[in-house]
Design an enzyme around this catalytic site. Sequence first.
Site, PDB file in Angstrom:
ATOM      1  CD  GLU A 296      -2.647  -1.254  -0.119  1.00  0.00           C
ATOM      2  OE1 GLU A 296      -2.909  -0.538  -0.299  1.00  0.00           O
ATOM      3  OE2 GLU A 296      -3.034  -2.815  -0.857  1.00  0.00           O
ATOM      4  CD1 TRP A 299      -0.755  -0.076  -3.938  1.00  0.00           C
ATOM      5  CD2 TRP A 299      -1.504   0.772  -5.743  1.00  0.00           C
ATOM      6  NE1 TRP A 299      -1.869  -1.451  -4.910  1.00  0.00           N
ATOM      7  CE2 TRP A 299      -2.063  -0.797  -6.248  1.00  0.00           C
ATOM      8  CE3 TRP A 299      -1.704   1.554  -6.935  1.00  0.00           C
ATOM      9  CZ2 TRP A 299      -2.796  -1.059  -7.213  1.00  0.00           C
ATOM     10  CZ3 TRP A 299      -2.262   1.062  -7.695  1.00  0.00           C
ATOM     11  CH2 TRP A 299      -2.112  -0.104  -8.082  1.00  0.00           C
ATOM     12  CD1 TRP A 327     -17.869  12.795 -16.995  1.00  0.00           C
ATOM     13  CD2 TRP A 327     -19.274  10.405 -16.024  1.00  0.00           C
ATOM     14  NE1 TRP A 327     -16.864  11.388 -17.220  1.00  0.00           N
ATOM     15  CE2 TRP A 327     -17.116  10.449 -16.795  1.00  0.00           C
ATOM     16  CE3 TRP A 327     -19.105   9.520 -15.965  1.00  0.00           C
ATOM     17  CZ2 TRP A 327     -16.273   9.244 -16.191  1.00  0.00           C
ATOM     18  CZ3 TRP A 327     -18.507   8.181 -15.325  1.00  0.00           C
ATOM     19  CH2 TRP A 327     -16.663   8.296 -15.816  1.00  0.00           C
ATOM     20  CG  ASN A 365      -8.694   1.563   0.075  1.00  0.00           C
ATOM     21  OD1 ASN A 365      -7.994   2.416  -0.330  1.00  0.00           O
ATOM     22  ND2 ASN A 365      -8.329  -0.320  -0.305  1.00  0.00           N
ATOM     23  CD1 TRP A 383     -13.686  10.366 -14.200  1.00  0.00           C
ATOM     24  CD2 TRP A 383     -11.791  12.129 -12.916  1.00  0.00           C
ATOM     25  NE1 TRP A 383     -12.510  11.454 -14.762  1.00  0.00           N
ATOM     26  CE2 TRP A 383     -11.781  11.960 -14.148  1.00  0.00           C
ATOM     27  CE3 TRP A 383     -11.172  12.284 -12.071  1.00  0.00           C
ATOM     28  CZ2 TRP A 383     -10.304  12.290 -13.971  1.00  0.00           C
ATOM     29  CZ3 TRP A 383     -10.768  13.222 -12.174  1.00  0.00           C
ATOM     30  CH2 TRP A 383     -10.107  13.504 -13.549  1.00  0.00           C
ATOM     31  CD1 TRP A 406     -11.785  10.856  -5.748  1.00  0.00           C
ATOM     32  CD2 TRP A 406     -13.445   9.569  -6.880  1.00  0.00           C
ATOM     33  NE1 TRP A 406     -12.570  10.072  -4.982  1.00  0.00           N
ATOM     34  CE2 TRP A 406     -13.480  10.030  -5.104  1.00  0.00           C
ATOM     35  CE3 TRP A 406     -14.322   9.138  -7.620  1.00  0.00           C
ATOM     36  CZ2 TRP A 406     -14.998   9.970  -5.281  1.00  0.00           C
ATOM     37  CZ3 TRP A 406     -15.671   9.658  -7.472  1.00  0.00           C
ATOM     38  CH2 TRP A 406     -16.284   9.278  -6.136  1.00  0.00           C
TER      39      TRP A 406
HETATM   40  C1  LIG Z   1     -11.868   6.730  -4.262  1.00  0.00           C
HETATM   41  C2  LIG Z   1     -10.349   7.062  -3.214  1.00  0.00           C
HETATM   42  C3  LIG Z   1      -9.494   8.677  -3.073  1.00  0.00           C
HETATM   43  C4  LIG Z   1      -8.557   7.792  -2.049  1.00  0.00           C
HETATM   44  N1  LIG Z   1      -8.208   9.501  -1.585  1.00  0.00           N
HETATM   45  C5  LIG Z   1      -6.233   9.169  -1.267  1.00  0.00           C
HETATM   46  C6  LIG Z   1      -6.214  10.170  -0.159  1.00  0.00           C
HETATM   47  O1  LIG Z   1      -6.706  11.021  -0.884  1.00  0.00           O
HETATM   48  N2  LIG Z   1      -4.567  10.556   0.395  1.00  0.00           N
HETATM   49  C7  LIG Z   1      -4.076   9.054   0.497  1.00  0.00           C
HETATM   50  O2  LIG Z   1      -3.663   8.814   1.451  1.00  0.00           O
HETATM   51  N3  LIG Z   1      -4.936   7.804   0.199  1.00  0.00           N
HETATM   52  C8  LIG Z   1      -6.068   8.060   0.116  1.00  0.00           C
HETATM   53  N4  LIG Z   1      -6.390   6.426  -1.554  1.00  0.00           N
HETATM   54  C9  LIG Z   1      -6.240   5.727  -0.946  1.00  0.00           C
HETATM   55  C10 LIG Z   1      -6.636   5.044   0.443  1.00  0.00           C
HETATM   56  O3  LIG Z   1      -7.821   4.809   0.654  1.00  0.00           O
HETATM   57  C11 LIG Z   1      -6.367   5.355   1.952  1.00  0.00           C
HETATM   58  O4  LIG Z   1      -4.185   6.180   2.122  1.00  0.00           O
HETATM   59  C12 LIG Z   1      -6.241   4.248   2.913  1.00  0.00           C
HETATM   60  O5  LIG Z   1      -7.647   4.224   3.285  1.00  0.00           O
HETATM   61  C13 LIG Z   1      -6.244   5.539   4.173  1.00  0.00           C
HETATM   62  O6  LIG Z   1      -6.165   4.925   5.655  1.00  0.00           O
HETATM   63  P1  LIG Z   1      -5.351   4.596   5.874  1.00  0.00           P
HETATM   64  O7  LIG Z   1      -3.834   5.106   6.934  1.00  0.00           O
HETATM   65  O8  LIG Z   1      -5.929   3.866   7.419  1.00  0.00           O
HETATM   66  O9  LIG Z   1      -4.130   2.935   5.389  1.00  0.00           O
HETATM   67  P2  LIG Z   1      -3.296   2.229   5.661  1.00  0.00           P
HETATM   68  O10 LIG Z   1      -4.172   0.693   4.724  1.00  0.00           O
HETATM   69  O11 LIG Z   1      -2.908   1.597   6.540  1.00  0.00           O
HETATM   70  O12 LIG Z   1      -2.410   1.581   4.761  1.00  0.00           O
HETATM   71  C14 LIG Z   1      -0.642   3.188   4.780  1.00  0.00           C
HETATM   72  C15 LIG Z   1      -0.624   4.039   3.797  1.00  0.00           C
HETATM   73  O13 LIG Z   1      -1.074   3.730   2.925  1.00  0.00           O
HETATM   74  C16 LIG Z   1      -1.196   4.563   1.745  1.00  0.00           C
HETATM   75  N5  LIG Z   1      -1.937   3.853   0.905  1.00  0.00           N
HETATM   76  C17 LIG Z   1      -2.673   2.626   1.554  1.00  0.00           C
HETATM   77  N6  LIG Z   1      -3.466   2.358  -0.194  1.00  0.00           N
HETATM   78  C18 LIG Z   1      -3.289   3.306  -1.070  1.00  0.00           C
HETATM   79  C19 LIG Z   1      -4.131   3.414  -2.461  1.00  0.00           C
HETATM   80  N7  LIG Z   1      -4.958   2.464  -2.822  1.00  0.00           N
HETATM   81  N8  LIG Z   1      -3.008   4.124  -2.861  1.00  0.00           N
HETATM   82  C20 LIG Z   1      -2.186   5.029  -2.524  1.00  0.00           C
HETATM   83  N9  LIG Z   1      -1.977   4.462  -1.044  1.00  0.00           N
HETATM   84  C21 LIG Z   1      -2.229   4.305  -0.575  1.00  0.00           C
HETATM   85  C22 LIG Z   1      -1.983   5.878   2.599  1.00  0.00           C
HETATM   86  O14 LIG Z   1      -0.778   6.968   2.808  1.00  0.00           O
HETATM   87  C23 LIG Z   1      -1.878   5.050   3.765  1.00  0.00           C
HETATM   88  O15 LIG Z   1      -2.263   6.062   4.635  1.00  0.00           O
HETATM   89  C24 LIG Z   1      -7.799   6.618  -1.659  1.00  0.00           C
HETATM   90  C25 LIG Z   1      -8.104   5.892  -2.801  1.00  0.00           C
HETATM   91  C26 LIG Z   1      -9.662   6.028  -2.775  1.00  0.00           C
HETATM   92  C27 LIG Z   1     -10.443   4.423  -4.235  1.00  0.00           C
END
Ligand SMILES: Cc1cc2nc3c(=O)[nH]c(=O)nc-3n(C[C@H](O)[C@H](O)[C@H](O)COP(=O)(O)OP(=O)(O)OC[C@H]3O[C@@H](n4cnc5c(N)ncnc54)[C@H](O)[C@@H]3O)c2cc1C
Length: 508
Positions: A296, A299, A327, A365, A383, A406
């Site tokens: 993650e 990502w 859209w 997420n 989106w 998105w």
């Molecule tokens: C529509 C959409 C919008 C999102 N907007 C954001 C946003 O504005 N900022 C953001 O940080 N993440 C975003 N994410 C990715 C992800 O959902 C969040 O990072 C995550 O839910 C944050 O919660 P956590 O810190 O508990 O994550 P954890 O699951 O603990 O993950 C640890 C860290 O990994 C990174 N991470 C995890 N998943 C992703 C991912 N798919 N893409 C990029 N980084 C990731 C984040 O920095 C996160 O804090 C988005 C995902 C979607 C589908």
Amino acid sequence: MAITPSNSVARALVWFRRDLRVSDHPALARALREAGSVWCVFILDREILAGLPARDRRVAFIRASLADLDDQVAALAGRPGRHLIVRHAAAEDEIPRLAAELDVQAVYFHRDDDPAARARDARVYERLRADGRAMHGFKDHVLFERREILTGAGTPYGVFTPYKNAWLKALHARPELLGDCGSDIDGSALAEAPRGPWQAGAAVPALAEFGFETDPDGTPADAGLRPGTTGGEALLDEFVDRLDDYDDARDFPARPGPSHLGVHLRFGTLSLRRLVRLASQRVVGGSRGAQTWLSELVWRDFYHQVLFHHPHVVHQAYRADCNDLRWEQGPQADALFAAWCAGRTGYPLVDAGMRQLNASGYMHNRLRMVTASFLTKDLGLSWQRGEAYFARQLNDYELASNNGGWQWAASTGCDAQPWFRIFNPVTQSERFDPQGAFIRRWVPELAALQGKAIHAPWTARPGELEAAGVVLERDYPRPVVDHDLARARTLERFGARGSGAPTGVVAA
Ligand SMILES: Cc1cc2nc3c(=O)[nH]c(=O)nc-3n(C[C@H](O)[C@H](O)[C@H](O)COP(=O)(O)OP(=O)(O)OC[C@H]3O[C@@H](n4cnc5c(N)ncnc54)[C@H](O)[C@@H]3O)c2cc1C
């Protein structure tokens, strides 16, 4: 062994931005190594803050994190006094002005590859240069940036898995990248800050002093939102105990699966290198949870390099053939958008996710994926509308990840969900919130509903709604769209774009 200043620069200014900590801080460590006197500044940037509502959780988080940072800087200096400078101004004017006032030779900072930040930094650089001052940028926000991870042909990756493999290989080749650059710095060069404009001579202003309001009860709405490095450390301490279970727990919003550390990565109150180091060590120990969590974090780097190489994604689809998607628009579309924002679509899991976001600034997420898919593929709305709404609401909002997420959900992005793969909001609910515990927490009007009806109240058997005291339309909406019809329209919408028919239509 403490690193003592080499004094190759007499006076330096460290410009804190999205890196609100002193530990493992490359720019601060370098300035303290090179300069005889070092000042630290954070600018509450008028140009950014002007666009925000008067009550904003992120601004409250930043303010509280600055107070924490002020304590850390004082501790590093090893003597009481005022060390952190905080100003409310346009950063591109204030940094050159302050640099002149303090007569520093160089400004040290961490690079920020958001297009607006890059443009601002370029303007600051020009103004400093015109005054005969230097500006030294360092990498901090991501592990690999810009052109560090490229394909064999020297082009940026457009698919995640090979990018991740290259990223892991590069890290394996350079383990020193995870070294802590701050544990042995000598802070004695930290200089006394000039007196600021804030009440009672405080280093950090109260929210009201720069035009913001406190939360009604004075605390952030989300219990998981704990500011500053102190807050980040506390969250991390709790998370490390569950890291090994991350893989199993992370998809179920009612379980404490994810770390909630996104906001700390966003504002740099914790060091990304530290988190990658922690995950990597656990991976070596065989932890599947750590392996998935590390993915993650990759990502996150992936979307940052997408934004760097393809800045057009800020306004357009990554895939050019998706820019002419039609859209839905008009009053009906606006009403559907309002229902989605308010968590009143009639699909309980979607509504629970939106209400969690509105109330806390966090969204799980799985629900970001479900609600984004619902907006684009069930409601047929662009989106960009959802992206902008999340940008206003999310505590951990990052342009790169939000845009990437998105465009992934809308199937317009880089390595996105295939367009014919459309989440069914009811089966997603049955699968990821099987007991309806998350729904019951965020959609309390349905809390007494038993069995499967919690996922789709309009399908309840006779008597079930009455027994739960629920009257549809009075207490909770009927579905604003029929999923099967909406799905068919989406397949048409994407099919009409002329990118070829799918080889098989898949339901998710
Ligand atoms: C529509 C959409 C919008 C999102 N907007 C954001 C946003 O504005 N900022 C953001 O940080 N993440 C975003 N994410 C990715 C992800 O959902 C969040 O990072 C995550 O839910 C944050 O919660 P956590 O810190 O508990 O994550 P954890 O699951 O603990 O993950 C640890 C860290 O990994 C990174 N991470 C995890 N998943 C992703 C991912 N798919 N893409 C990029 N980084 C990731 C984040 O920095 C996160 O804090 C988005 C995902 C979607 C589908």
